[in-house]
Structures are given as C-alpha cells and as structure tokens.
Scaffold this motif. Structure first.
Motif: not given
Lengths: 328, 667, 345
Positions: C322-323, C326-327
């Motif tokens: 997810v990170l 997102n980035l």
C-alpha cells in the motif's frame, strides 16, 4: 431559484424511492421470511411456531406479487411485502424489531446518544487536527518539517484501520492501561474514559488523508495572487495564513464538512463494533448479522434520507456562496 | 496538537481503566458480562442461555436442581416436596404439588396497593398463577417453543385448538385480558387447582421427565396483572422486558445494549424460611467442592442470598472481556483459547494466576458435538448401502479428536465414544467405540472394501469428491473444518469445504442438499432420552424440520427408542440403551467428536461459584469479598504514565529546531 | 479445474498487454518523459511493486502434474489439483508441521517436539502447520487481484458512464446521476456485505461486489472533468465543423482524462486492498488473503507468549504494497498534474 429547489427535492424523493427498492431486492435476495423467523425464534423452533411468527409479524405475504386465491384487483399489488415496505417507510411507521419485538423508534433514540457522543468528538477533533496540521505544514512548506509530516501522513494512511484498532487496544488498553479496552457507560463522570480510545484511534487512522487534502487546498491558495499582494504589503506570514488563506480555503473545507454531517448519525460502524459502544452503528451491524430486516431497512432509510438531505443542502449552500456556479 | 489533546484527555479521565464508579468499591456486587442481549424475558418464550441468566434468578420454580449433587437431583423449590406420580385407574398419572404459603411477587406498579401487606404493591402467589403460565405456554399466539413438550398433559393440545378457534370466530374476543380468555375457553383439563396452594397435573401416561420442566422458568408462577399491564402501550414496558417473579433478585435496570442489573429482593420468601432446601447452601453433595475451595466451608448450611447486587456489562468481543477479567473488573468467566497458555499450564492454573488467588473449575457439560452424514444423500447415505457404510466407518477412523481439542479448544473437551455424555444414565465410562479411535490402515482397508481403493472414485478415476457444508464463514471456523478435511485427505478423499452464510446453509439443510456437516446439542434435562431422540426416524429434518439433521431412519432403533423413552432408570433401560448405541456404532450416521468441558475461572474473592452445566448459575448462593477485590484491582491496574511524558518531550524536540530556524531566517 | 487455464491465458494476455503499453509509452514523448521522471523520483517503490507483481504472476501460472510424478507425496489429493510455480517452490503438502512454530525454530511452539523441517520456516508456521511465508506469498496474488481486477472493472464503467453523462447531458445525465446517488446513499459497507452474500465469496464475486460499490466517486470526477472539457473552445468548434461525437470523445476527451485514470487506479487499488481486511473481519473476505491472516492472527496476539509472525508477515506485506503504491500515485499526481506541468515547462 424556487424551480431549482423544487427540482432538487423531487429528485431527492425519487432517489429515496430507488434506495428503498434496492434495499428490498438486496435483502430478500440474501434471505427470506423463514430465515428471519428462525433467527428470531432460535434453532429449536418447530415449523408451526415459525408459521405463527410469520403471521404475527406480517411476513406471510408474498414478496412482489400476490396471486393467491381470493385476491383481486389492486390487492394483487398492495397485499405484498414490497407494498408494505414502501407504505411503512414513507409514513415513518418503523414498527418493531424482528429480533426481539422492541420498538425500533425507541431503539434509535437510545442509540443516537452514544453514537453522537463518539462521532461528534471524533469529527471535530479530526477536523481540528487536520486543518491545524495542514496550516502548520503549509506555513513551513518545502522545509524538512513539511517533509516529515507528509511522510508521516503517508505512513499513517497506509495502515489498515483494523490494525490501528487492534494495536490501539493492545498498546493503550492492555499494556499502558490508560483507558478501558472497550465498553460504555453513559454516566457523565466516566463516559470520557470509554470514548477516549475509539476517538484516538479514529483520529489517528484518518488524519493522514485529511491533512494531505487540506494541505493541497492551502498550498493552492497561497500560490494565488492576492496572497503575494498581501505579503508585498508587508503582512506577517502568520497573519496571511490565518486571515486570508484560511478564510478563502474555507469553501472546499465547508463542503467537506456538510457532506460528512449525515454520517455522524449513522455512526462509525467499525469503531462501535470493536469498542462495544451501543450506538446506531452497532445496531446496524447486529441487524445484518441477526437477519433483522425491520431494523436494517429503517437504519438504511434514515441514512439515505440524511445523505440526500445533506446533498441538497450542500448544493444550495454552494449555489448561494458562489454566484459563479450556473444553475443549469 | 494531537499529543496535547491526548494528554488533556488523560488528565480529564482521571487516568484509570476502571469502568465502574468508585462509590461501588466496597459493596457486595458481583460483576460479570454478557455477549448478546436476551431476546425476551417472557418465561413462556425465553429459551437461550443469554436470557436464562436473568430468568433463572428472577423467577422461582416449583422444583429446583440440587446445587451440589451430581448426577443431577431435584429438590423442592416453591413446592413443599418433590411429588411422586400416582397412577389412576384409566391409565393417566397424577402429580400433585403443594405450594408454600406466603410467597410474594416482586413489588410493582402493576399490582394495586395491598392492605394486607402493609400497602405495598404486591400479592401472594397461588397455584392459579402457575396454571395461568401453563395456559400461556399452550396459547398459540404466544408461540412458546416448548409447547410440544407438554403435549402429554391431558387436554393441553385441545385447549390450544379451542382458543385459536374462538379467536377466529370472534375478533373482539382477543381484546379481553388473557386470563379471562383462558377461563372462557374452559382452561386445560389436566391442570387443576383444587385449593389455593395446590396444583394437580394429569398426564396421559407415565412420564417422570415432566418433573424436569418444573425446574425450568417455563413453569414459574406469573401474575396475570403483569401480563395485562405490560403490553407496551402508553409508555409502559413490554412483558418481554419486564419480568416479575418471586425470586431472590429483582431486575432493576435493563439497558439491553450495555448493562443489566439485578438487585436483591428484600421480601424474598426465603428470608423468612431459612431452613428450606432451596434457601440453604446445601451441606450434602460432592465433597470435592469443599476440598477444592469452590464452595467455601463457612457458607455450608447458611441461608442465601449473600450478594446485594449483580451487574452485567455488555462485552461483544472475547479478548477485551478476558482482559478485563484479568484486570479484576469481572469476577468470573470462561477462558478464551488465545489466553489459555497464560492461564493454564499442565492442565492446572499457571503459577502467575495462582499467585493472584484465582481458581479454576472444570466440568463436563451435558452436550455432544459431532460430524454428521446426511443419510438421504446417495453417496454417503443409506442409498449406498454397505458401500457407503464402510465409507462412513473409514472416515470415522481418521479423525483425531484429541489433537482437534488441543489445537482449537486447548483440550477443553472429553473425546466422545457415544452420544451420551458423562453423568447421564446409560453412559458407560468403559465403553469403547471401535470406530472412534485413529486407525489409518484399517480405514484404508475399509475404503478398499467399499470400492474406493486409495480414495479414488472408480467412476471418475479421480479422488472421491465430497462436500463439507457449513454456515460458518469466520476464519476461525474455517480453520477447524480444514483440520477435518486434512484428516480425510490422508485417505485420498477430496473433501471440499462449502462455507456459505448461515441462511444459505439452513436453506441447504431444508432442501436436503448437504452431505457432511457439524452440529451440536446441549441437553435440556438430564435424561438420556434427550440425546437419543436426536436420531429418531420421526424427527428427521427431511420429514419436517425435526432435530434429526442426519435424517437417520432405522426401524430397530426407533422400536428400541419407544421402549426406553418413558421407563425409569432400571437395568432393562440400560440394556436397551446399550443396544441402541451398538446400532449407531455400526451404521455411523455421526462421527461423535466430543463433550464440551467448561473451564470457569474465578477470582479468589468470589465464593461458592460451582459450574452448573444444565441450569443457569443461581446467584443466591454466591458471594464476594469486596475489600479483597478493591485491593487487588488497585494493585493490578496502576497506569503506566511515563510514555505520555516521553511523547510530549519528543514532539517538542522535533518541532523546536524548525521554529527556531524559521525565525532566524526571517531576520 | 477450468479456472487455472483461464488464469494461465490471463497471464499471457497481461504480459502481451504490458509489452504493448511499454511500446506505446516509448513512442509518446510526454509519457516517456513522465515515466523517466517517475523512475527518478521513486525507484524503490517501483522495484518493490515490481517484486510483488512478479510473485503474483508466478502464482498465477498453474498446471496439473501427472499422478506418477506425485507418487509418494503424502497428500494424493493435491496431485490431482493444479499447482502454481509458488506452490511447487514451497510444496505445502509436505513442507508443513503439526501446529505453530516460531520463525527459524527447531522445535514446535507448544508441543516442543522436533519439527519436520527445523530452521527452514523463515516466518514460522500457523495453527495448522502451514508455512507463513508461503501464505504471505499466496496473499500477493489475491491482493493484486482485488486491487487490480476491481479497478479494471471500475474504471471503464465509471469512464463510460461519466463521459456519457458529462458530454451528452440531459436525460442521460439525469439517469446516471440518479443511479449514482442511489448507490451512494446506501452505506457502502452494507451494500458490500449484501452483494457478497448474494454472489458468493469467490475472488471474482468479491471483485464485482467491490466494483459496484466503488465506481461512483470516480464517475463523479469523470463527469465533472468532462463537463469542463466540453465547454472548451476547440471542442465547440469541432462540433460546429461536424466532427462526430464519438471521434471527439476519442481524440479530445479521453486523452485529457488519462492522467486522472492513472492516479485513480493507484488510489483505488490501495483503498480496495485495505477494505478487504474489513471484509475478512466480517467473515466475507476472499480465501487466502492477507485480511484473513490478520483476522486469524487477531486472537493470536493475546496469547502469552505472543504469536506475532502470522500478523507480522501479512501486515508488513500489506503495508509495503500500500505504501509503495501510495508513493507512486503521489509522484504521478505531481508529474501529470497540468498545473505543475505548466510550471515546469
């Protein structure tokens, strides 16, 4: 203006009818009156007991169309569960819960208090934290503080809310013993203790996305000409931020707020469920798990009504606030 | 900002995790939890454990179970004695109950002020009140789930029919008060009240089991005033939320979504008669109770009740509930499997728990949990004849219940050899079911004989495909079914898990489109008939929703069942039961898994809490040492405050340089 | 049975599609610049996502071994089922224990018996003895399916409805707006649970249910953007010149929406993967997902000593995925935002 209002309201009414229909179809695709009866009466109930229950609760009619013997004319359509469904919802005759025959209206009144005592502080605190943090970061934009906060928001956003709840209960309730793990007591002397943890978890899980959104709005505003003018005039940076930027950025923020108000009532489903808060959210979850159609449709109906009314209000306030929007 | 808010909240909440007001610290209050709110407290309808904690303590019954004796025995409650059945000339049997005098109902606005009782709003109990409640059970509009259990009372079913007909003919009839309606229709022939305090029950044939029903709240005396008054109109509560009984406790606060409170009844009949069997903490009984400390010796022979109040709080999730128990905020509770290893080591309380003064009580519940085969199914059922029988036997030989219990229940269960649990007549502790042990080679051999060598279905050339149907979609549930599936995979059988939601599962069961499933049964009363009837042909699910979910139909079994059903516990009955078990052993409609064991953990300050199994805990016998509890709670719940300060310092340290730099830049 | 054949074909189709898209990007100046820009800004995120994609692809290619090759394996039933490359690498039928064991341990966690594979389980084993690393890897495919497949369902539908509503206006707009409002008025969680109960809990059904509840917000954005684009001068002149509506949409409207699509895809992806954990808690999650591992591990955290490896594996994998997405989405937004593009040029 009046014509617009009439159109919006009649449109909203049509939407409500549509929602009710969707709800009916969905629910009776999953279950049927026999299952509702069985859930209410328990496993050991015999078929005659179930049949009696259905008669007592008005579930012995067919779903959509009644072509039984002795039924004629309009009764084909009106002596059905669908018609009853519409009739009761539109006259606000919520009736009694299928699970335990308690009057639903009373249940809603009882549950509204705990729900609001959770969602309102959550909302207000989340708003304050989000706006303040975003303002703070916009003030220090492009510095390392900006970077730290943004990364923090990104990290916070990437964690599933379930993990926040489990972690929060474990860390704060069990290890640090600051607040009770779950439960609720309306006694004003102790109620804050029970709400502290769910509010904290709710704010922490939501501030990431909120802050980034508000920051974008603020940064966009600070790039505008009038801000440059204000700075050139010699206004202090803080004054610029609060006096000018915040005020003008208020419109999109307010839209956000008005849109969120209906959800204050329906309650934070997950938080209530995990933290044992007897509000409208957990009432809804129980209605789903307990096959309680009467309660479920009332909750969805109210939620939909609140949402649609909220939308109409937003549209109107937007139109009033910003004369540039055409009313086409 | 977040941190200042948190710090503020901390100080605001006076930083404690105690959910109860500090004023209650020293009172004799029992704290416990409930997971689900009771659906109804109407004694004619309430049939779940969540309601029986309340109904079992608010209502008195004619008979009660002896608190300490096992196997279960009945003692007189509101009745003066346990009646013996007297046979009549025409084959009917009489049971005559003599009611105590001077028993009062709880004070309530539904009664007019009673001059004879000092102007208080209550009255004495008569046998007519019990007769009224029995007629309510027969009332089809009330829809009591135990109506059919009283069918052997003379005139019971006829009364229901007459009542229904009268209501259909005359719509205004139903508007009259319930007791008037019943009287108009002539009452039940087999229920007589010859005197104010005498109740006579006439049965069509001998059935000693009926006495057990008089130990359950279904047969409590219920005042007609309550039924008439609490109809839910004009702001009054409904009967389902407002129980009025004669019991040692009164339901004073009933907020279903988060708490229920029982307060001691200051006018309970037991306070005036301190020698009655239902009032005194029994001196006789299992000597283990006293030696293990479950029953405090000092309380033997003393009259109940000892508590002033019982408070229930809602706990939906098991983990927070157990943690609150560990913190001392609940006085007793079951153990959840996640925390088991902290609490139990080597089958006894861990040293840490013992140091905290806790106690562990184990008891085997009168229950059976099993894997069932749908005998109507062509592959696994009776249509397959000997072939499917051998298949069932083979599948029964690979389930390792001991390991299952270890993994999922921490060993809290007794592996079952037959469907009868320990403590019931007909249970033979030396009986070994040849198909309830693990023998993979024998299983493989049986499969080969059945024509499924290596698990391969000769019709398809692939492993035999079977389905395991369940209505439980939770992760925990699926893991348990996976355990069974893995066991059958060893034989080469391809069992697929068909997990749907509960409704769809019930649909499947009703339509008969299921193959293998799990089910359980907890006894209503301590008679083997209450288990053996689960496999009676007439009660098959496919016939009409009976509890025989395996749809087992064996004429020999049914014949033997009819022979033993109403017998007293004599040698002949034992012999018949053994024969029935032999039939089940061979034909394997079930794979008997286990009888559940209840592990009750209680704190040292809780006294006399003996696990009851068949009936709900009578709080009248329990007591708490409030001072010891307050001390322990304080010691166990010191808040850890230093992280808050650390957080504040960290936050300040992170922001300060930034602000300093910024202001420096501006000069 | 047929499922695994479809899965294999889909993998091939995906690879071909990837090649086609790569070439399209290479040929367009704007997009290849954007891609290079993205690589410069977020190299690690892209690498991690790439690793996840590779694992998912490895898990999607499956076939059935001949029974002879599987003779002697303890679990004969597995021999008759399709097994993917990940399955073959880990061999879960044999590579298992009786019950829990800590990462890299030699003994069982509770029974303290010597393990069948001491020191070989990098993340330990769960309650039934399955290797946790194996289950984490299996969860990658599920997560990418839930995020990716649902987005692929949502985006064309939302685009179609949004563009029609925005471009043609009038009755069509009213109709689409009506459907959108009705769906948005019902709390999405309820709608989701109801749909899954009706359709079933297979991966595809859950994707469809998630899709139905997620298309509304993107549709609203599309509609808004299309409205704005429609008013532009060059569109008006094109219409005056008699260019067909379909041509206009294809050549002028769609390209201006592509940047929104890309960003929405990324945001939707993360939102869906995160909401699957909630579905697992409610009992309607997809079999073998990280959400199920977390739900199962929820109870394990309260044990003493704590059993942490199950939830650690699933949480770290979920968080990383997810990170990174997102980035990437963040960087993409900065790169493709018309305003920043104007500033940069």
């Amino acid at each position: 203006m009046l014509a617009y209002l009439v159109r919006r309201i009649s449109y909203g009414a049509l939407t409500v009818l549509g929602v009710l229909f969707l709800l009916f179809i969905l629910f009776f695709a999953i279950t049927n009156p026999d299952d509702i009866a069985r859930k209410a009466l328990g496993e050991k109930a015999g078929p005659d007991v179930i049949a009696q229950w259905k008669t007592n609760h008005g579930y012995d009619r067919p779903l959509l169309f009644n072509n039984r013997t002795g039924v004629s004319g309009l009764a084909h359509l009106t002596d059905t569960l669908l018609f009853e469904h519409y009739r009761r919802m539109l006259t606000f005759d919520f009736g009694r819960s299928d699970a335990d025959d308690a009057p639903i209206a009373q249940r809603i009144l009882e549950g509204a208090g705990p729900s609001l005592s959770l969602t309102v502080p959550l909302f207000v605190l989340g708003l304050i934290v989000g706006v303040t943090l975003a303002l703070f970061v916009a003030f220090f934009r492009e510095t390392y503080i900006d970077w730290i906060v943004l990364v923090g928001c990104m990290l916070a956003m990437s964690v599933a809310i379930l993990l926040y709840i489990i972690g929060g209960q474990y860390l704060i309730g069990m290890q640090l013993k600051w607040f009770p793990i779950s439960g609720y007591d309306p006694n004003p002397a102790v109620v804050a203790r029970f709400l502290a943890l769910p509010v904290l978890v709710g704010v922490v899980s939501g501030f990431g996305a909120d802050t980034r959104f508000y920051r974008t709005v603020f940064v966009e505003e600070t790039g505008k000409d009038y801000v440059r003018t204000a700075r050139a005039k010699g206004c202090g940076e803080i004054r610029v931020m609060v006096r000018h930027v915040l005020r003008n950025a208020l419109i999109p923020i307010l839209t956000n707020i008005v849109m969120a108000i209906p959800f204050l009532f329906t309650g934070a489903l997950l938080l209530e469920s995990f933290f044992g808060i007897p509000g409208l959210g957990s009432l809804t979850v129980e209605a789903i798990q307990g096959n309680d159609f009467s309660t479920l449709r009332t909750m969805v109906y109210i939620g939909a009504l609140a949402f649609i009314i909220g939308q109409i209000l937003t549209d109107i306030s937007y139109t009033v606030a910003d004369p540039r929007i055409r009313l086409s | 900002m977040l941190l200042t808010a948190a710090a503020g909240l901390l100080t605001l909440a006076a930083c404690s995790n105690n959910p109860y007001p500090s004023a209650d610290e020293d009172r004799k209050i029992l704290y416990t939890s409930f997971q689900e709110a009771p659906r109804t407290l109407d004694p004619a309808v309430a049939y779940t454990t969540s309601s029986s904690v309340i109904t079992g303590n608010v209502f008195d019954t004619l008979l009660e179970y002896h608190y300490r004796k096992r196997p279960y025995e009945l003692i007189p409650g509101l009745a003066r004695q346990v009646p013996e059945g007297r046979a009549n000339a025409d084959g009917t049997v009489n049971y005559r109950f003599e009611l105590r005098a001077g028993v009062e109902f709880h004070e309530d606005p539904c009664f007019p002020p009673n001059a004879a009782l000092g102007g208080r709003r209550t009255r004495h109990v008569t046998s007519a009140d019990i007769a009224f409640q029995l007629m309510r059970i027969a009332d089809p509009a009330i829809n009591s789930p135990v109506r059919s259990n009283f069918s052997q009372v003379v005139g019971f079913a006829a009364f229901s029919k007459r009542l229904a007909e009268k209501r259909k003919l005359d719509p205004s009839f139903d508007g009259r008060p319930a007791d008037a309606q019943y009287a108009e229709v002539g009452g039940i022939a087999g229920i007589r009240t010859p005197e104010r305090n005498t109740l006579e029950i006439v049965l069509t044939h001998a059935d000693p089991k009926i006495l057990y029903w008089f130990a359950m709240p279904f047969t409590t005396p219920l005042p007609k005033e309550t039924v008439a008054y609490y109809d839910g109109n004009q702001g009054r509560a409904r009967l389902a939320d407002h129980p009025i009984g004669t019991g040692p406790f009164i339901l004073t606060i009933y907020e279903k979504q988060f708490r229920m409170i029982l307060d001691r009844n200051p006018h309970w009949w037991g306070l005036a008669d301190s020698k009655a069997p239902a009032v005194v903490l029994p001196v006789e009984g299992d000597p283990e109770d006293v030696s293990s400390g479950t029953i405090d010796k000092a309380y033997l022979g003393r009259p109940a009740p000892f508590l002033s109040r019982v408070e229930f709080r809602r706990e939906r999730e098991g983990i927070p509930r157990f943690n609150k128990f560990l913190q001392g905020y609940y006085d007793y509770g079951g153990i959840i499997k996640e925390s088991f290893d902290a609490v139990i080591q080597n089958d006894r309380l861990s040293p840490l728990m013992r140091a905290r003064g806790m106690r562990l009580d184990k008891s085997v519940e009168p229950s059976i949990f099993y894997i069932g085969f749908n005998m109507d199914d062509p592959t696994v059922g009776r249509a397959g004849g000997e072939r499917s029988r051998k298949l069932r036997q083979a599948m029964s030989l690979v389930i390792d219940v001991k390991q299952y219990l270890e993994l999922f229940l921490n060993g809290r269960g007794v592996p079952a050899q037959s469907l009868l649990p320990p403590g019931l007549y007909g249970y033979n502790r030396d009986y070994r079911n040849p198909f309830r042990k693990v023998d993979i080679d024998k299983a493989r051999g049986l499969l080969k004989e059945a024509g499924y060598a290596g698990g391969i279905d000769p019709a398809t050339g692939q492993p035999l495909r079977l389905t395991f149907d369940t209505g439980n979609t939770t992760t925990a549930g699926k893991l348990q079914y996976q355990f069974f599936i893995n066991a059958w995979r060893q034989l080469g059988l391809d069992v697929e898990l068909a997990a749907t939601n509960y409704n769809q599962f019930q649909d499947k069961v009703r339509k008969g489109s299921y193959q293998i499933f799990t089910w359980g049964w907890i006894a209503d009363y301590p008679d083997p008939e209450n288990f053996l009837f689960l496999l009676q042909g007439a009660k098959a699910r496919s016939n009409g929703n009976g509890p025989n979910t395996a749809n087992f139909k064996d004429p020999d079994y049914d014949r033997l069942y009819d022979a033993m059903k109403n017998r007293t516990n004599d040698a002949e009955r034992g012999r018949i039961i053994a024969e029935m078990l032999k039939i089940l052993e061979r034909r394997r409609p079930w794979i008997e898994l286990y009888h559940r064991e209840a592990y009750e953990l209680s704190h040292g300050w809780l006294k006399n809490a003996k696990p009851t199994g068949l009936f709900s805990t009578p709080f009248k016998y329990l007591d708490v040492d409030a001072t010891a509890r307050a001390k322990s709670r304080l010691a166990w719940n010191q808040p850890v405050v230093w992280p808050a300060y650390v957080l504040l310092i960290l936050a300040f340290a992170a922001i300060a340089p930034g602000i300093v730099t910024f202001y420096r830049e501006r000069q | 049975m047929v499922g695994y054949i479809i899965s294999n074909i889909a993998v091939v189709a995906l690879l071909i599609g990837f090649v086609v898209v790569a070439r399209a990007i290479r040929s367009s100046r704007m997009w290849s610049d954007a891609a290079r820009n993205l690589w410069r800004r977020r190299p690690f995120a892209i690498v991690f996502v790439g690793v996840f994609v590779v694992i998912a692809l490895l898990d999607s290619v499956a076939w059935i071994s001949a029974p002879a090759a599987m003779a002697g394996v303890g679990d004969q039933v597995a021999a008759s089922k399709p097994r993917s490359i990940i399955d073959r690498l880990f061999a879960p039928e044999t590579f298992r224990e009786t019950s829990y064991s800590a990462p890299l341990a030699d003994l069982g966690f509770y029974d303290k018996q010597r393990l069948s594979y001491p020191g070989a389980h990098l993340l330990g084993t769960d309650i039934l003895g399955n290797d946790v690393l194996y289950r984490t890897f299996k969860g990658v495919r599920v997560a990418l399916l839930i995020g990716g497949l649902t987005s692929l369902i949502v985006i064309p539908i939302a685009l179609a409805f949004g563009i029609s509503a925005g471009y043609f206006g009038g009755r069509i707009d009213d109709g689409v707006f009506f459907v959108m409002t009705v769906l948005a008025s019902v709390p999405s969680l309820l709608l989701l649970i109801a749909l899954i109960m009706v359709l079933g809990t297979g991966t595809l059904q859950v994707c469809v249910a998630l899709g139905v509840t997620s298309w509304v917000s993107f549709c609203r954005i599309t509609r808004g953007e299309t409205l704005k684009i429609r008013e532009a001068e060059y569109i008006q002149s094109a219409k005056a010149l008699g260019v067909s509506d379909w041509r206009i949409i294809q050549r002028h409207v769609l390209p201006n929406l592509i940047h929104l699509v890309v960003i929405t895809f990324a945001l939707l992806f993360t939102g869906l993967v995160l909401s699957e954990t909630i579905l697992s808690y409610l009992g309607v999650g997809v079999q073998g997902s990280w959400g199920q591992m977390i739900d199962q591990a929820r109870d394990e955290l309260s044990r003493t000593p704590v059993i942490w490896w199950n939830i650690a594996g699933a949480s770290v994998a979920l968080f990383t995925l997810v990170l990174c997405v997102n980035l990437i989405a963040d960087a993409l937004r900065d790169i493709t935002d018309p305003r920043t593009r104007r500033e940069q040029s």
